[in-house]
Scaffold this active site. Structure first.
Site, PDB file in Angstrom:
ATOM      1  N   HIS A 156       0.835  -1.221   0.000  1.00  0.00           N
ATOM      2  CA  HIS A 156       0.000   0.000   0.000  1.00  0.00           C
ATOM      3  C   HIS A 156       0.862   1.259   0.000  1.00  0.00           C
ATOM      4  O   HIS A 156       0.426   2.298   0.495  1.00  0.00           O
ATOM      5  CB  HIS A 156      -0.944   0.043   1.216  1.00  0.00           C
ATOM      6  CG  HIS A 156      -1.696  -1.222   1.449  1.00  0.00           C
ATOM      7  ND1 HIS A 156      -2.935  -1.474   0.916  1.00  0.00           N
ATOM      8  CD2 HIS A 156      -1.357  -2.336   2.145  1.00  0.00           C
ATOM      9  CE1 HIS A 156      -3.340  -2.684   1.289  1.00  0.00           C
ATOM     10  NE2 HIS A 156      -2.385  -3.229   2.027  1.00  0.00           N
ATOM     11  N   SER A 277      14.995  21.152 -16.419  1.00  0.00           N
ATOM     12  CA  SER A 277      13.813  21.968 -16.686  1.00  0.00           C
ATOM     13  C   SER A 277      14.260  23.273 -17.336  1.00  0.00           C
ATOM     14  O   SER A 277      15.337  23.772 -17.032  1.00  0.00           O
ATOM     15  CB  SER A 277      13.094  22.243 -15.364  1.00  0.00           C
ATOM     16  OG  SER A 277      12.358  23.443 -15.443  1.00  0.00           O
ATOM     17  N   LYS A 283      16.139  21.480 -11.127  1.00  0.00           N
ATOM     18  CA  LYS A 283      15.479  20.223 -11.462  1.00  0.00           C
ATOM     19  C   LYS A 283      16.370  19.217 -12.180  1.00  0.00           C
ATOM     20  O   LYS A 283      17.188  19.563 -13.011  1.00  0.00           O
ATOM     21  CB  LYS A 283      14.251  20.476 -12.352  1.00  0.00           C
ATOM     22  CG  LYS A 283      13.082  21.129 -11.650  1.00  0.00           C
ATOM     23  CD  LYS A 283      12.474  20.290 -10.541  1.00  0.00           C
ATOM     24  CE  LYS A 283      11.683  19.103 -11.049  1.00  0.00           C
ATOM     25  NZ  LYS A 283      10.476  19.513 -11.762  1.00  0.00           N
ATOM     26  N   GLU A 290       9.765   8.140 -17.167  1.00  0.00           N
ATOM     27  CA  GLU A 290       8.398   8.624 -17.425  1.00  0.00           C
ATOM     28  C   GLU A 290       7.947   8.288 -18.847  1.00  0.00           C
ATOM     29  O   GLU A 290       6.790   7.914 -19.075  1.00  0.00           O
ATOM     30  CB  GLU A 290       8.316  10.132 -17.186  1.00  0.00           C
ATOM     31  CG  GLU A 290       8.439  10.476 -15.709  1.00  0.00           C
ATOM     32  CD  GLU A 290       8.540  11.968 -15.448  1.00  0.00           C
ATOM     33  OE1 GLU A 290       8.123  12.769 -16.297  1.00  0.00           O
ATOM     34  OE2 GLU A 290       9.060  12.333 -14.378  1.00  0.00           O
TER      35      GLU A 290
END
Ligand code: ARG
Length: 459
Positions: A156, A277, A283, A290
């Site tokens: 979980h 970024s 970043k 992804e």
């Protein structure tokens, strides 16, 4: 380039029909398979006396030349041709005249295309397997280095029990080993030669189908001509296997993305395999992971395309089936592309062992071991579970951990506790004691690594 089927038509083909009907833009990649299939067919026609031996030899020689010329770039595939079969046969006929026209004896584009896809996908499976094996090896190497790297295991997404990083990533090796065996299995049913099925009803010529199958390294020949030309199960099976590979890569990607976040900081990706970024200077983004996660949808879509294309068409060949190629090629290309970027990303990432160890120290992941300690002292598990639950509640109240809770507090809840409880809940010991096969102890992880390395060398 003219169509192969001109005879019965009085008018020229409308441009719209030609553009819509044509498949050369996506089937030209099968040029090598198409030519090799034709070489085998021509050789067989000669050997069986269906065409003249000398003509068969001329056809074979010229096809070999055409193949080499396309490969070396001296012959360009004509993108105006209807499909790759039309182009190759047209080119052959342009060079050999009457002799070239004999190649298509006892053959239809229906069994020809069925053959070409099988040959193409067989090669693609081998390439995909190679890339999966590389990833399994990289995972095994990373696991070797991290057999003692304690981390929290989750259910979980809540910290649950102690494991090691090696154990965690070997779960992905197990999935990929199943993918390897699924690919092999798919190849078995794919590797059957349909040539000789003709358009749908076989042929009256005395073909030697076994000879063609042998020349092209098939394991056998199809036994029903209708099925031979209209079966695309092997495309669907492969797309399904590829979809599962993407499910696995996507889950792995999701974890990499989480582990890269400041909230986890369990791994750091190499600069060469992350991106920045345009506005936020701080970043460092896990774009590869992804994109792999994102591209999984394309492959599932390809599987749906294939299932839908096939589900309602009457026997035998229907033009709907031309839709098979874009879908299955996209699925294969996507999986290969994902693996090509994913594997070096995993290989070069840094495992932040200390952060994993610190995360493991919080979240009471040794609570089960604490209960098991009481079981060891003779208490039934359900009572031990309850007593440990009370201890955890007490720790939360006092802002302590099971490791820092004083012994008298333990004893207040259950007098079976003694000084040795601190040894029993030591995370390193908790992991080392999980000796069960399939568990996270070093010995159990060694068994997993050996099995994975074995699967890579056998398959
Ligand atoms: N381009 C076609 C395909 O990919 C080749 C087979 C054509 N057969 C036919 N009967 N029109 O399916």
């Amino acid at each position: 380039m003219a169509q192969l089927w001109k005879g019965r038509f009085k008018k020229e083909l409308a441009k719209e029909t030609n553009d819509f009907n044509s498949s050369i833009s996506f089937d030209s990649r099968m040029f090598e398979e198409d030519i090799k299939g034709s070489i085998a067919h021509a050789a067989m026609l000669g050997a069986a006396g269906i065409i003249d031996k000398s003509e068969s030899e001329k056809i074979v020689d010229e096809l070999e030349k055409i193949l080499n010329e396309i490969k070396s770039g001296t012959l360009q595939i004509d993108m105006q041709a209807e499909d790759i079969h039309t182009f190759i046969e047209g080119e052959l006929t342009a060079r050999l005249g009457q002799t070239g026209k004999r190649l298509h004896t006892a053959r239809s584009r229906n069994d020809q295309v069925a053959l070409d896809i099988r040959l193409t996908l067989r090669k693609e499976i081998t390439e995909t397997e190679k890339k999966i094996k590389e990833l399994i090896c990289v995972i095994c190497d990373k696991a070797e280095e991290n057999k003692k790297t304690i981390m929290p295991g989750y259910t979980h997404l809540q910290r649950a029990q102690p494991i090691t990083f090696a154990h965690h990533i070997m779960a992905y090796a197990a999935m990929l080993c199943r993918d390897l065996s699924r690919l092999e299995d798919t190849k078995k049913r794919m590797n059957i030669c349909p040539l000789g099925s003709g358009a749908l009803a076989g042929t009256t010529y005395p073909l030697n189908r076994e000879m063609v199958a042998e020349l092209l390294d098939f394991d056998g020949i199809t036994l029903n001509s209708l099925d031979g030309v209209s079966d695309r199960d092997f495309c669907i099976e492969l797309a399904s296997t590829l979809s599962l590979i993407m499910v696995h890569l996507s889950r792995f990607s999701e974890e990499i993305i989480m582990w890269c976040s400041w909230e986890f900081k369990f791994v750091e990706l190499d600069d060469a395999f992350s991106t920045g970024s345009s506005i936020m200077p701080q970043k460092k983004n896990p774009d590869i992971a992804e994109l792999v996660r994102g591209k999984s949808g394309r492959v599932f879509g390809d599987l749906t395309t294939l299932l839908t294309a096939m589900k309602g068409i009457a026997l035998a060949y229907n033009k709907d089936m031309q839709e098979d190629k874009e879908a299955i090629f996209d699925a294969v290309d996507t999986v290969k592309m994902c693996l090509t970027a994913f594997t070096p990303m995993i290989e070069t990432m840094t495992v932040l062992k200390e952060n994993m160890r610190n995360a493991a120290a919080k979240g009471f992941i040794n609570a089960t071991d604490c209960a098991d300690y009481l079981v060891g002292k003779g208490m039934p598990f359900r009572d031990a579970y309850k007593a440990t639950g009370e201890l955890v509640a007490l720790c939360i109240e006092k802002n302590l951990t099971l490791e820092t809770l004083p012994l008298d507090e333990y004893k207040n809840i259950c007098d079976l506790f003694d000084e040795d409880i601190y040894i029993a809940i030591n995370l390193e010991k908790c992991v080392a004691d999980r000796l069960v096969i399939g568990g996270p102890s070093e010995q159990s992880v060694d068994i997993q690594i050996n099995a994975a390395r074995n699967a890579v060398s056998v398959n």
